[in-house]
Write a protein that holds these residues in place. Sequence first.
Motif, PDB file in Angstrom:
ATOM      1  N   VAL A  41      22.747  -3.927 -16.626  1.00 46.92           N
ATOM      2  CA  VAL A  41      23.106  -2.850 -15.079  1.00 46.92           C
ATOM      3  C   VAL A  41      21.344  -2.801 -15.012  1.00 46.92           C
ATOM      4  O   VAL A  41      20.106  -2.640 -15.826  1.00 46.92           O
ATOM      5  N   LYS A  42      21.088  -2.736 -13.770  1.00 43.14           N
ATOM      6  CA  LYS A  42      19.689  -2.287 -12.911  1.00 43.14           C
ATOM      7  C   LYS A  42      19.673  -0.667 -12.489  1.00 43.14           C
ATOM      8  O   LYS A  42      19.927  -0.997 -12.009  1.00 43.14           O
ATOM      9  N   ILE A  43      18.346  -0.256 -12.992  1.00 41.19           N
ATOM     10  CA  ILE A  43      17.985   0.497 -12.912  1.00 41.19           C
ATOM     11  C   ILE A  43      16.776   0.715 -12.435  1.00 41.19           C
ATOM     12  O   ILE A  43      15.808   0.581 -12.513  1.00 41.19           O
ATOM     13  N   PRO A  44      16.519   1.291 -11.167  1.00 37.47           N
ATOM     14  CA  PRO A  44      15.108   2.125 -11.148  1.00 37.47           C
ATOM     15  C   PRO A  44      14.072   2.861 -11.897  1.00 37.47           C
ATOM     16  O   PRO A  44      14.573   3.232 -12.631  1.00 37.47           O
ATOM     17  N   MET A  45      12.393   2.292 -12.002  1.00 37.77           N
ATOM     18  CA  MET A  45      11.426   2.481 -12.361  1.00 37.77           C
ATOM     19  C   MET A  45      11.525   3.722 -12.237  1.00 37.77           C
ATOM     20  O   MET A  45      10.581   4.179 -11.095  1.00 37.77           O
ATOM     21  N   ILE A  46      11.860   4.706 -12.621  1.00 36.47           N
ATOM     22  CA  ILE A  46      11.989   6.409 -12.396  1.00 36.47           C
ATOM     23  C   ILE A  46      11.691   7.333 -13.753  1.00 36.47           C
ATOM     24  O   ILE A  46      12.555   6.455 -14.649  1.00 36.47           O
TER      25      ILE A  46
ATOM     26  N   LEU B 112      12.299  -2.326  -9.179  1.00 39.30           N
ATOM     27  CA  LEU B 112      11.569  -1.471  -8.186  1.00 39.30           C
ATOM     28  C   LEU B 112       9.913  -1.090  -8.998  1.00 39.30           C
ATOM     29  O   LEU B 112       9.843  -0.351  -9.085  1.00 39.30           O
ATOM     30  N   VAL B 113       9.784  -1.542  -9.429  1.00 41.65           N
ATOM     31  CA  VAL B 113       8.179  -2.180 -10.664  1.00 41.65           C
ATOM     32  C   VAL B 113       7.883  -3.315  -9.683  1.00 41.65           C
ATOM     33  O   VAL B 113       6.773  -3.797  -9.088  1.00 41.65           O
ATOM     34  N   PHE B 114       6.221  -1.769  -9.367  1.00 41.86           N
ATOM     35  CA  PHE B 114       4.838  -2.374  -8.613  1.00 41.86           C
ATOM     36  C   PHE B 114       4.017  -2.005  -9.426  1.00 41.86           C
ATOM     37  O   PHE B 114       2.703  -1.940  -8.584  1.00 41.86           O
ATOM     38  N   SER B 115       4.146  -2.129 -10.634  1.00 41.29           N
ATOM     39  CA  SER B 115       2.360  -1.705 -11.238  1.00 41.29           C
ATOM     40  C   SER B 115       2.565  -2.563 -12.978  1.00 41.29           C
ATOM     41  O   SER B 115       3.734  -2.458 -12.870  1.00 41.29           O
ATOM     42  N   THR B 116       1.308  -2.584 -13.215  1.00 38.05           N
ATOM     43  CA  THR B 116       1.072  -3.095 -15.092  1.00 38.05           C
ATOM     44  C   THR B 116       2.039  -2.294 -15.464  1.00 38.05           C
ATOM     45  O   THR B 116       2.557  -1.800 -16.471  1.00 38.05           O
ATOM     46  N   GLY B 117       1.424  -0.705 -14.970  1.00 36.05           N
ATOM     47  CA  GLY B 117       1.630   0.241 -16.508  1.00 36.05           C
ATOM     48  C   GLY B 117       3.555   1.160 -16.199  1.00 36.05           C
ATOM     49  O   GLY B 117       3.555   0.715 -17.415  1.00 36.05           O
ATOM     50  N   GLN B 118       3.929   0.964 -14.970  1.00 37.16           N
ATOM     51  CA  GLN B 118       5.612   0.575 -14.822  1.00 37.16           C
ATOM     52  C   GLN B 118       5.890  -0.176 -15.558  1.00 37.16           C
ATOM     53  O   GLN B 118       6.575  -0.057 -16.528  1.00 37.16           O
ATOM     54  N   ALA B 119       4.936  -1.780 -16.031  1.00 41.54           N
ATOM     55  CA  ALA B 119       6.360  -2.169 -16.554  1.00 41.54           C
ATOM     56  C   ALA B 119       5.700  -2.573 -18.018  1.00 41.54           C
ATOM     57  O   ALA B 119       6.713  -2.669 -18.640  1.00 41.54           O
ATOM     58  N   ILE B 120       4.554  -1.585 -18.465  1.00 43.33           N
ATOM     59  CA  ILE B 120       4.708  -1.206 -20.019  1.00 43.33           C
ATOM     60  C   ILE B 120       5.558   0.042 -20.168  1.00 43.33           C
ATOM     61  O   ILE B 120       6.377  -0.240 -21.225  1.00 43.33           O
ATOM     62  N   LEU B 121       5.388   0.608 -19.584  1.00 48.65           N
ATOM     63  CA  LEU B 121       6.551   1.544 -19.526  1.00 48.65           C
ATOM     64  C   LEU B 121       7.779   1.338 -20.305  1.00 48.65           C
ATOM     65  O   LEU B 121       9.290   1.741 -21.145  1.00 48.65           O
TER      66      LEU B 121
END
Length: 216
Positions: free
Chosen positions: A86-91, A112-121
Amino acid sequence: MKFFVDTANLSQIIEAKELGILDGATTNPSLMAKEGVKGKNNIFKHYAAICDIVQNDVSAEVISTDFEGMIKEAEELVSISEHIVVKIPMIKDGIKAIRHLSDRGIKTNCTLVFSTGQAILAAKAGATYLSPFIGRINDITWDGIELIKEIAEVYSIQLYDTEILAASIRSPRQIVECAKYGADVVTSPLKSILGLLNHPLTDIGLEKFLDDHRNM
Ligand code: E4P
């Protein structure tokens, strides 16, 4: 590095599968629309057809943007096939949904990941895959491969299990760089995968071998 094909086009997926190097597929609502697939029934049938060909992880994206909606859609999507991711947006609600699904053993792909901070979350929430969008970052004159490098470094220091699935690939060279800088998976249009085959010296060399054989 695993190879996924980034398309909803069945003949391209078959061609990638027949190459013998295919580990999965990714789709998104734009790619589904491009194939002219409309209506829930047809969309679900199309996902089932993709899963039948790929016989491995196939990302199908939710349309909802609220927690309850995403969970409902996710449950319906995973009922199509055991291969659905399941593909879920980074929100914010997306992160909550990833946690919920991951706790229940459902595979997710945080998109829709564009930063390392988002990747950590996303990793903290237990995402199976993380999709940083290389091409779209380059489109705004930043460096998508630098992002892959930084995420790979952080994930390796922190021992996160989430796999880095490099997405929004626009060229064969980007596939090579993803492999070099630590992506676990690359999802690419078939054209860029086939582009890896090309080298003029291979063509010249083959022509010469065949010529020499003919003149023997
Ligand atoms: C796949 O998971 C992504 O949705 C896709 O790679 C986006 O690619 P694009 O930036 O070329 O639309």
